[in-house]
Design a protein around this motif. Structure first.
Motif, mmCIF file in Angstrom:
data_model
loop_
_atom_site.group_PDB
_atom_site.id
_atom_site.type_symbol
_atom_site.label_atom_id
_atom_site.label_comp_id
_atom_site.label_asym_id
_atom_site.label_seq_id
_atom_site.Cartn_x
_atom_site.Cartn_y
_atom_site.Cartn_z
ATOM 1 N N GLN A 52 0.808 -1.228 0.000
ATOM 2 C CA GLN A 52 0.000 0.000 0.000
ATOM 3 C C GLN A 52 0.838 1.274 0.000
ATOM 4 O O GLN A 52 0.290 2.370 0.016
ATOM 5 C CB GLN A 52 -0.904 0.007 1.230
ATOM 6 C CG GLN A 52 -1.949 -1.078 1.154
ATOM 7 C CD GLN A 52 -3.071 -0.799 2.113
ATOM 8 O OE1 GLN A 52 -2.866 -0.763 3.313
ATOM 9 N NE2 GLN A 52 -4.248 -0.565 1.586
ATOM 10 N N GLU A 78 -1.919 7.435 -4.440
ATOM 11 C CA GLU A 78 -3.319 7.618 -4.017
ATOM 12 C C GLU A 78 -4.262 7.018 -5.058
ATOM 13 O O GLU A 78 -5.273 6.414 -4.716
ATOM 14 C CB GLU A 78 -3.625 9.111 -3.836
ATOM 15 C CG GLU A 78 -3.200 9.635 -2.478
ATOM 16 C CD GLU A 78 -3.431 11.133 -2.303
ATOM 17 O OE1 GLU A 78 -4.305 11.692 -2.987
ATOM 18 O OE2 GLU A 78 -2.707 11.732 -1.485
ATOM 19 N N ASN A 81 -4.053 3.277 -4.678
ATOM 20 C CA ASN A 81 -4.728 2.870 -3.437
ATOM 21 C C ASN A 81 -6.246 2.991 -3.541
ATOM 22 O O ASN A 81 -6.975 2.306 -2.819
ATOM 23 C CB ASN A 81 -4.230 3.702 -2.252
ATOM 24 C CG ASN A 81 -2.936 3.156 -1.688
ATOM 25 O OD1 ASN A 81 -2.564 2.016 -1.975
ATOM 26 N ND2 ASN A 81 -2.231 3.956 -0.919
ATOM 27 N N SER A 82 -6.706 3.883 -4.439
ATOM 28 C CA SER A 82 -8.163 4.033 -4.578
ATOM 29 C C SER A 82 -8.805 2.782 -5.201
ATOM 30 O O SER A 82 -10.007 2.599 -5.130
ATOM 31 C CB SER A 82 -8.503 5.284 -5.390
ATOM 32 O OG SER A 82 -8.163 5.079 -6.737
ATOM 33 N N MET A 86 -9.163 -1.980 2.594
ATOM 34 C CA MET A 86 -8.439 -2.783 3.598
ATOM 35 C C MET A 86 -9.230 -2.912 4.892
ATOM 36 O O MET A 86 -9.799 -1.937 5.383
ATOM 37 C CB MET A 86 -7.083 -2.137 3.885
ATOM 38 C CG MET A 86 -6.309 -2.865 4.964
ATOM 39 S SD MET A 86 -4.553 -2.709 4.769
ATOM 40 C CE MET A 86 -3.962 -3.556 6.226
ATOM 41 N N SER B 131 -4.745 6.648 4.723
ATOM 42 C CA SER B 131 -3.985 6.452 3.479
ATOM 43 C C SER B 131 -4.643 5.411 2.609
ATOM 44 O O SER B 131 -4.723 5.568 1.391
ATOM 45 C CB SER B 131 -2.551 6.011 3.783
ATOM 46 O OG SER B 131 -1.906 6.978 4.531
ATOM 47 N N SER B 132 -5.114 4.322 3.250
ATOM 48 C CA SER B 132 -5.726 3.246 2.460
ATOM 49 C C SER B 132 -7.046 3.705 1.844
ATOM 50 O O SER B 132 -7.532 3.092 0.900
ATOM 51 C CB SER B 132 -5.926 1.989 3.314
ATOM 52 O OG SER B 132 -7.074 2.127 4.107
ATOM 53 N N LEU B 133 -7.619 4.793 2.364
ATOM 54 C CA LEU B 133 -8.860 5.335 1.791
ATOM 55 C C LEU B 133 -8.552 6.534 0.886
ATOM 56 O O LEU B 133 -9.374 7.430 0.714
ATOM 57 C CB LEU B 133 -9.829 5.736 2.901
ATOM 58 C CG LEU B 133 -10.387 4.558 3.701
ATOM 59 C CD1 LEU B 133 -10.985 5.017 5.022
ATOM 60 C CD2 LEU B 133 -11.437 3.801 2.906
ATOM 61 N N SER B 134 -7.343 6.535 0.327
ATOM 62 C CA SER B 134 -6.898 7.554 -0.638
ATOM 63 C C SER B 134 -6.962 8.970 -0.084
ATOM 64 O O SER B 134 -7.247 9.914 -0.811
ATOM 65 C CB SER B 134 -7.734 7.510 -1.920
ATOM 66 O OG SER B 134 -7.843 6.236 -2.387
ATOM 67 N N THR B 135 -6.738 9.115 1.222
ATOM 68 C CA THR B 135 -6.731 10.451 1.820
ATOM 69 C C THR B 135 -5.378 10.671 2.474
ATOM 70 O O THR B 135 -4.963 9.877 3.313
ATOM 71 C CB THR B 135 -7.859 10.577 2.882
ATOM 72 O OG1 THR B 135 -9.088 10.268 2.229
ATOM 73 C CG2 THR B 135 -7.940 11.972 3.462
#
Lengths: 254, 257
Positions: A52, A78, A81-82, A86, B131-135
Motif C-alpha cells: 500500500q 493515491e 490505493n483508490s 483494507m 492512506s488506504s482510503l486515498s486520503t
C-alpha cells in the motif's frame, strides 16, 4: 496480456538491524484469494504495508496491475490505493465519526461523492455485513469487537475495490464470530469479483478464505500452492505450522 | 565509556529528530498550498482552538494585567512615576505577556491534545486507514490544525490584550486610586499600532510552532499508550521552549534591529 493483479519480486525490508522481509516474492492472479500465513513477527503486516506504499522497501519490486508501486509519486500512489480496500486488524475505525460516516469516508473523500448518495451506499453495505441500520448512527466506541470488524469490512468494500486486503480478520474473535466474518469475506469478495490478499495465522480462516496460500517464514516465501494442497505440502515448516506443534524446524524465540 | 556512549546516542537521536521534523515541516508546508483543502476540518479546529481556549487565555491575561499594575506601582511609586503605569501595562501586555502567556496556555491545552489525538490515531492504525482510503493524512489531519492555530492565536492574543489592559485598569482605578479618565487617556496616548501588531505576529508564529510540534510528536509516536503519553509531554515541553526562544528572536528583530 498478463492476468496478474499483484506481483511482488524480491522485496526486502529491514528496521535497523532487524531484517523483516528478505527477498519475498509472490504473485496473485486477478479474482483470486491469496492468504499469507506465518507466525507472529514474520513480516506479514509489513508486506501489506509495503504493497500500500505505507512502508517503502529497501529493494525489490511491487506491481499492482503491472504498475510499479515502489518509488511511486504520492498522487499516483493515491490513485493506485483508490483501487484497494483494507480491513485492519483492530478495524481502525475513526473514533470521532459515526459508523455510517466511517463507511462512507472513502466515497466522500476519495471519490468526491455526494454525501446523501454516500450515506445510502454506507447503509446498504452495513446491511450486507449483517448489521441493522440503527448501528449507522452509533460511534465506534459503542460497538463490540465483532461489530467493529463488520463495520471495518463494510468500509473496505464500500468503494467496490478491485483489490482487498484483510489484516488478521479473525484475530480476537470467538470461533463462531470468526466463522461469520470468514463467510462475509468470502461472499463480499465473490460479489465484487475482487482480488483478495489476507494475512492470518488462523488456519481455519485460511482454509475457508483462500484459493491459494503462501507461507512466510523469516521474511521469505517458503511455500506457495493451492489451498487443497496444503495438507500434502511435504514442507516441514508448513506441516509444523498447520499442525500447531511446538516441535519442528520452526523455533519459537522466547 | 558509558557516559560517552550516552552522549553519542543522545546526539544521534537529536540529529535524527531534527531531520525528521525538518522533513515533516517541509511536507506540511508543501501541502498547505495544494488542493484539496479540507475547509470543514479547518473550521472545526478554529472553533476548538479559538473559541474553547478563550476562558483560559482570558483569565491568564486578566490576572497578568492586574499583577503588572500592582508590581509596577510598587516599583514606580519609589520614583514618583506612577503615571507611567498604564503605559507599562500596555507595552508589557501587548508586546510580551499576552502572546507568551497565550502561547504557553495554548501549548498546554491544544498542543497536548493534537499530540494525543494524532498519536492515538497512529497507534490504532487510523492514520494508515486514512492512506488506504486515498486520503493524505498530512493534508487531512495536520494542515487544518496548522492553519487554524496560526490564524486563531493572534485572535486569542488580541482578546487577551483587551482583557489584560482591562485588568490593569481595574487595579489602577479601584485599588491604586487612579482617575478613570486619566488612566484611559494615559493608555490611549502611548498606544502605538506596532505594539499590538508585533504581538499578533508573535502569536501567529507561536501558533504555527504549537501546531507543528503537537502534530509532529503525535505523528511519529509509537509504542502504544506509553508512546502517546511521551509524545504529549514532548509536544508541550518542546513547544513551550521554542515559544520562549522565538519570543527572544522576534523581540530582537522587531525592536532592536
Amino acid at each position: 496480456m498478463t492476468n496478474l493483479k499483484l506481483e511482488l519480486t524480491n522485496v526486502s525490508k529491514a528496521f535497523g538491524p532487524k531484517v523483516v522481509l528478505d527477498g519475498f516474492s509472490m504473485k496473485v492472479e486477478k479474482g483470486k484469494s491469496m492468504v499469507i500465513i506465518g507466525g507472529s513477527g514474520t513480516g506479514k503486516s509489513v508486506t501489506l504495508k509495503c504493497i500500500q506504499g505505507l512502508l517503502v522497501p529497501e529493494s525489490g519490486s511491487i506491481k499492482v496491475d503491472g504498475e510499479e508501486v515502489v518509488g511511486m509519486k504520492e498522487k499516483d500512489l493515491e490513485r493506485v490505493n483508490s483501487k484497494a480496500g483494507m480491513l485492519f486488524q483492530g478495524a481502525a475505525l475513526f473514533d470521532s465519526m459515526k459508523v455510517w460516516e466511517n463507511i462512507a469516508f472513502g466515497l466522500i473523500q476519495g471519490r468526491k461523492m455526494n454525501k446523501n448518495q454516500a450515506k445510502e451506499i454506507a447503509y446498504d453495505k452495513l446491511k450486507k455485513v449483517g448489521l441493522t441500520s440503527d448501528v449507522g448512527e452509533m460511534y465506534p466506541a459503542d460497538l463490540s469487537g465483532g461489530m467493529k470488524k463488520r463495520v471495518g469490512l463494510a468500509r473496505a468494500i464500500a468503494t467496490s475495490p478491485e483489490l482487498i486486503f484483510f489484516d488478521e480478520p479473525t484475530t480476537g474473535l470467538d470461533p463462531i464470530m470468526a466463522d461469520v466474518i470468514n463467510d462475509l469475506i468470502v461472499s463480499c469478495v465473490k460479489d465484487l469479483g475482487a482480488t483478495a490478499v489476507t494475512i492470518t495465522h488462523d488456519m481455519v480462516s485460511a482454509r475457508k478464505i483462500a484459493d491459494e496460500i503462501t507461507m512466510l517464514y523469516k521474511g521469505k516465501n517458503i511455500w506457495c500452492g493451492d489451498v487443497k494442497d496444503i495438507d500434502n505440502s511435504n514442507n516441514p515448516y508448513v506441516e509444523q505450522f498447520i499442525s500447531g506443534k511446538s516441535e519442528g524446524p520452526i523455533k519459537v524465540e522466547i | 565509556m558509558n557516559f560517552l556512549s550516552n552522549i553519542g546516542k543522545m546526539t544521534v537521536k537529536f540529529i535524527k529528530n531534527a531531520g525528521e521534523l525538518a522533513l515533516f515541516a517541509y511536507s506540511v508546508i508543501t501541502h498547505l498550498f495544494r488542493p484539496p483543502f479540507f475547509f470543514k476540518n479547518i473550521f472545526t479546529q478554529m472553533i476548538e482552538i479559538g473559541f474553547y481556549s478563550l476562558p483560559v487565555v482570558g483569565l491568564t491575561t486578566l490576572f497578568s494585567g492586574m499583577v503588572m499594575a500592582l508590581q509596577t506601582y510598587s516599583g514606580f511609586s519609589r520614583l514618583s512615576a506612577e503615571s507611567a503605569i498604564p503605559m507599562v501595562v500596555l507595552i508589557a501586555l501587548t508586546r510580551e505577556l499576552a502572546p507568551v502567556m497565550a502561547g504557553l496556555m495554548v501549548a498546554g491545552r491544544v498542543g497536548a491534545s493534537f499530540a494525543a489525538e494524532i498519536g492515538t490515531m497512529k497507534v490504532t492504525e487510523q492514520i494508515d486507514a486514512l492512506s488506504s482510503l486515498s486520503t493524505n493524512p498530512i493534508k487531512y489531519l495536520v494542515v487544518p490544525r496548522i492553519i487554524a492555530a496560526t490564524l486563531m492565536l493572534p485572535f486569542l492574543v488580541f482578546i487577551g490584550d483587551v482583557i489584560g489592559i482591562q485588568g490593569g485598569y481595574l487595579i489602577g482605578v479601584h485599588k491604586l486610586g487612579f482617575n478613570s479618565a486619566t488612566y484611559i487617556k494615559n493608555t490611549w496616548d502611548v498606544m502605538e499600532s506596532f505594539d499590538i501588531v508585533s504581538g499578533l505576529i508573535k502569536a501567529a508564529v507561536f501558533g504555527f510552532i504549537i501546531a507543528m510540534l503537537g502534530c509532529y510528536n503525535g505523528y511519529y509516536s509509537d509504542g502504544g499508550a506509553q508512546g502517546v503519553g511521551k509524545a504529549t509531554t514532548n509536544a508541550v515541553v518542546s513547544s513551550s521552549i521554542l515559544i520562549l526562544i522565538f519570543n527572544y528572536i522576534l523581540t530582537e528583530l522587531f525592536f532592536m534591529a
